[in-house]
Structures are given as structure tokens and as C-alpha cells.
Write a protein that holds these residues in place. Structure first.
Motif, PDB file in Angstrom:
ATOM      1  N   PHE A 234       0.816  -1.150   0.042  1.00 18.89           N
ATOM      2  CA  PHE A 234      -0.131   0.131   0.014  1.00 18.89           C
ATOM      3  C   PHE A 234       0.827   1.250   0.067  1.00 18.89           C
ATOM      4  O   PHE A 234       1.588   1.399   0.949  1.00 18.89           O
ATOM      5  N   ALA A 235       0.763   1.964  -1.116  1.00 17.85           N
ATOM      6  CA  ALA A 235       1.662   2.937  -1.242  1.00 17.85           C
ATOM      7  C   ALA A 235       1.411   4.321  -0.247  1.00 17.85           C
ATOM      8  O   ALA A 235       0.285   4.617   0.155  1.00 17.85           O
ATOM      9  N   VAL A 236       2.567   4.991   0.080  1.00 17.72           N
ATOM     10  CA  VAL A 236       2.429   6.103   0.864  1.00 17.72           C
ATOM     11  C   VAL A 236       1.217   7.358   0.482  1.00 17.72           C
ATOM     12  O   VAL A 236       0.781   7.763   1.001  1.00 17.72           O
ATOM     13  N   ASP A 237       1.369   7.610  -0.857  1.00 16.59           N
ATOM     14  CA  ASP A 237       0.636   8.388  -1.615  1.00 16.59           C
ATOM     15  C   ASP A 237      -0.759   8.267  -1.139  1.00 16.59           C
ATOM     16  O   ASP A 237      -1.639   8.938  -0.828  1.00 16.59           O
ATOM     17  N   TRP A 238      -1.275   6.818  -1.085  1.00 23.09           N
ATOM     18  CA  TRP A 238      -2.480   6.514  -0.950  1.00 23.09           C
ATOM     19  C   TRP A 238      -2.857   6.513   0.643  1.00 23.09           C
ATOM     20  O   TRP A 238      -3.832   6.882   0.887  1.00 23.09           O
ATOM     21  N   MET A 239      -1.896   6.247   1.386  1.00 21.69           N
ATOM     22  CA  MET A 239      -2.221   6.273   2.786  1.00 21.69           C
ATOM     23  C   MET A 239      -2.291   7.887   3.259  1.00 21.69           C
ATOM     24  O   MET A 239      -3.223   8.050   3.934  1.00 21.69           O
TER      25      MET A 239
END
Length: 289
Positions: A234-239
Motif C-alpha cells: 500500500f503506497a505512501v501516497d494512498w495512505m
């Protein structure tokens, strides 16, 4: 079996739609903003693809979506080419996007005005959960509408539950992300401390995972954190998108989320390091730079 549509074939939506076709045996029509991705999906799973959300939704008993954010969601649901314009009264729209509770209530009202059902149904489990068909799904809506779609959702979920009226699914997903943010930061600090203390980090994680400190994050991300591997999950941008949504909601409802707000800023530091697409476990990298 049912005739269904799926809008959005990213790292989550593509596998979820695939399980509907293969495991669920449903007749699936897909839509994706980039047509080549939809064409590639059809070559693997069969079914059909449509050039607009409206055309994908025509004749479908259930229309699923998994897109990026509130605005992406509105773009595939509303308007002349949106899914609601092509759906038949009695059909149900199920949204798996992690979005705001506000947009869930907005789209539920728009669906109701057309004689359609709406369920907000964000998921947890990440890319691996989608690929393996073992997602956890948190739903908002009325019980009768939920009953129409629960079986189909089971094609890609190991757990699915109605949490309350429209928006309740999104609010539950916010709780999920609040808990994860604190867990990942704590695990990052633990790994970092163990290294500085000269301990065998894998041995430490192995023993403490059997006790009260154990978690999914420790079991699945502890070793990769230690190895500095962040090119998955799960990508940092999404988080950061998710944390922004829940912090906005907290400002509305008065909840105090000091740890979540702090971890959001830590993820901003990871982005500044070039880690936009790193896995969320990359919080440890900012401690070791």
C-alpha cells in the motif's frame, strides 16, 4: 450468477473484478479510464469492456467501482456518461473506493432518487488481499440493499459486514487507517531501536510476535522493514490520501487524533525523500536516513 459491471481496474479493482468472473461465475462488463487495461483484463477473464461507465452499467444488477478518490468516484457515477444514468431501477451501486463519508451520502441520495440502491464498501487487505480474494469489506447502507450484494462481494472477501447507514462503511475504514498508522510507526521505532541496540532484529521480531506486541504488520512487514524493502504493498501516497480524509472528518466530529496527525506528517517526510510509491512500512526509512 448475476450480470455485473466493474469500474476501475487498478491494483485492487482488476483482481476483484477477476474474482467476480472466475470464482463468482458472474457475467462481468468492465470499464477503465485507459481502454488498453480493460482490453487486457477481458483477454484474461473473458466478459466484455465498455467505453463509458454508463454503457458498462446498462443491464447490470450490481455495479461495482474501485477508483482513486471522491472526484474520481463522482466522475464515474454522475453525469450523462455516469453509471447511474445507465442503471435500471432496483439495481445496486457498490463503491469500494476509500473515499469520504460525505461523498457516500451524496451518491446514496443520488441513487435513491433514481430508484437505485447504494452501498459504500471500502476494503482492507491491500493488493495481496485483492489478488487472493481475502479482503475485509466494511459496508454502509440499508439492510435490504446489502442483502442483494453480500453474496457477490463474497467472491473476493473473507469478511463482509454492514456497519450502519450510508457512510458507515467509510467511517469504519477511517478507524482501520487510524489504527494502522499508529501500529506502523510503533513497529518502525521498534525495528530502528533494535538495530541501534545491536540486537538480531529478525530474532527480536520472531519472539515478540508471539506475545502482546504481535500484529499483522509485524508478521508481514517486520522483516522487509529490517531489510529496507518497500517496493510493494500500500503506497505512501494512498495512505496520505486516506489520512487526509479521516483528519478532515475528525475536524468535523471533534475527534482528537494526535498520533494520526503526527504520522501523516512523517509520511510527508517520506514523500519528500522520494518515497511516494513506497509501501507504508517505509516510515522506518525516515528514522534511518
Amino acid at each position: 450468477m448475476a450480470k455485473v459491471a466493474f469500474l476501475g481496474l487498478g491494483v485492487m479493482g482488476g483482481p476483484m473484478a477477476g474474482h467476480l468472473a472466475k470464482k463468482g461465475g458472474h457475467d462481468v462488463t468492465v470499464y477503465n479510464r485507459t481502454t488498453p487495461k480493460a482490453e487486457a483484463w477481458v483477454k484474461i477473464y473473458g466478459g466484455a469492456f465498455a467505453p463509458t461507465p454508463r454503457q458498462a452499467a446498462e443491464g447490470a444488477e450490481i455495479v461495482f467501482a474501485c477508483v482513486g478518490n471522491d472526484d474520481d468516484l463522482r466522475s464515474v457515477v454522475l453525469g450523462d456518461d455516469g453509471a447511474l444514468a445507465g442503471m435500471t431501477p432496483g439495481a445496486v451501486f457498490v463503491d469500494h473506493t476509500t473515499a469520504s463519508a460525505e461523498v457516500a451520502r451524496e451518491l446514496a441520495a443520488a441513487a435513491e432518487a433514481k430508484g437505485l440502491g447504494f452501498i459504500d464498501a471500502p476494503v482492507s487487505g491491500g493488493q495481496a488481499g485483492a489478488e487472493n480474494g481475502v479482503l475485509t469489506v466494511m459496508c454502509g447502507g440499508d439492510a435490504a440493499t446489502y442483502a442483494k450484494v453480500e453474496g457477490a462481494i463474497g467472491s473476493f472477501a473473507r469478511a463482509c459486514r454492514l456497519m450502519g447507514p450510508a457512510g458507515a462503511g467509510q467511517l469504519t475504514k477511517m478507524v482501520n487507517q487510524i489504527c494502522i498508522a499508529g501500529l506502523v510507526q510503533g513497529l518502525s521505532e521498534g525495528v530502528h531501536f533494535a538495530k541501534r541496540a545491536g540486537l538480531d532484529v529478525e530474532a527480536v521480531l520472531d519472539v515478540i510476535s508471539k506475545g502482546a506486541a504481535g500484529s499483522w504488520q509485524m508478521e508481514n512487514r517486520g522483516k522487509t522493514m529490517n531489510a529496507g524493502k518497500f517496493d510493494f504493498g500500500f503506497a505512501v501516497d494512498w495512505m496520505r490520501k486516506d489520512l487526509g480524509i479521516l483528519l478532515d472528518e475528525a475536524r468535523r466530529n471533534g475527534a482528537k487524533l494526535p498520533v494520526s496527525a503526527l504520522v501523516d506528517q512523517f509520511y510527508a517526510e517520506v514523500q519528500a525523500m522520494g518515497g511516494n510509491r513506497w509501501d507504508t512500512s517505509s516510515l522506518v526509512a525516515r528514522l534511518e536516513r
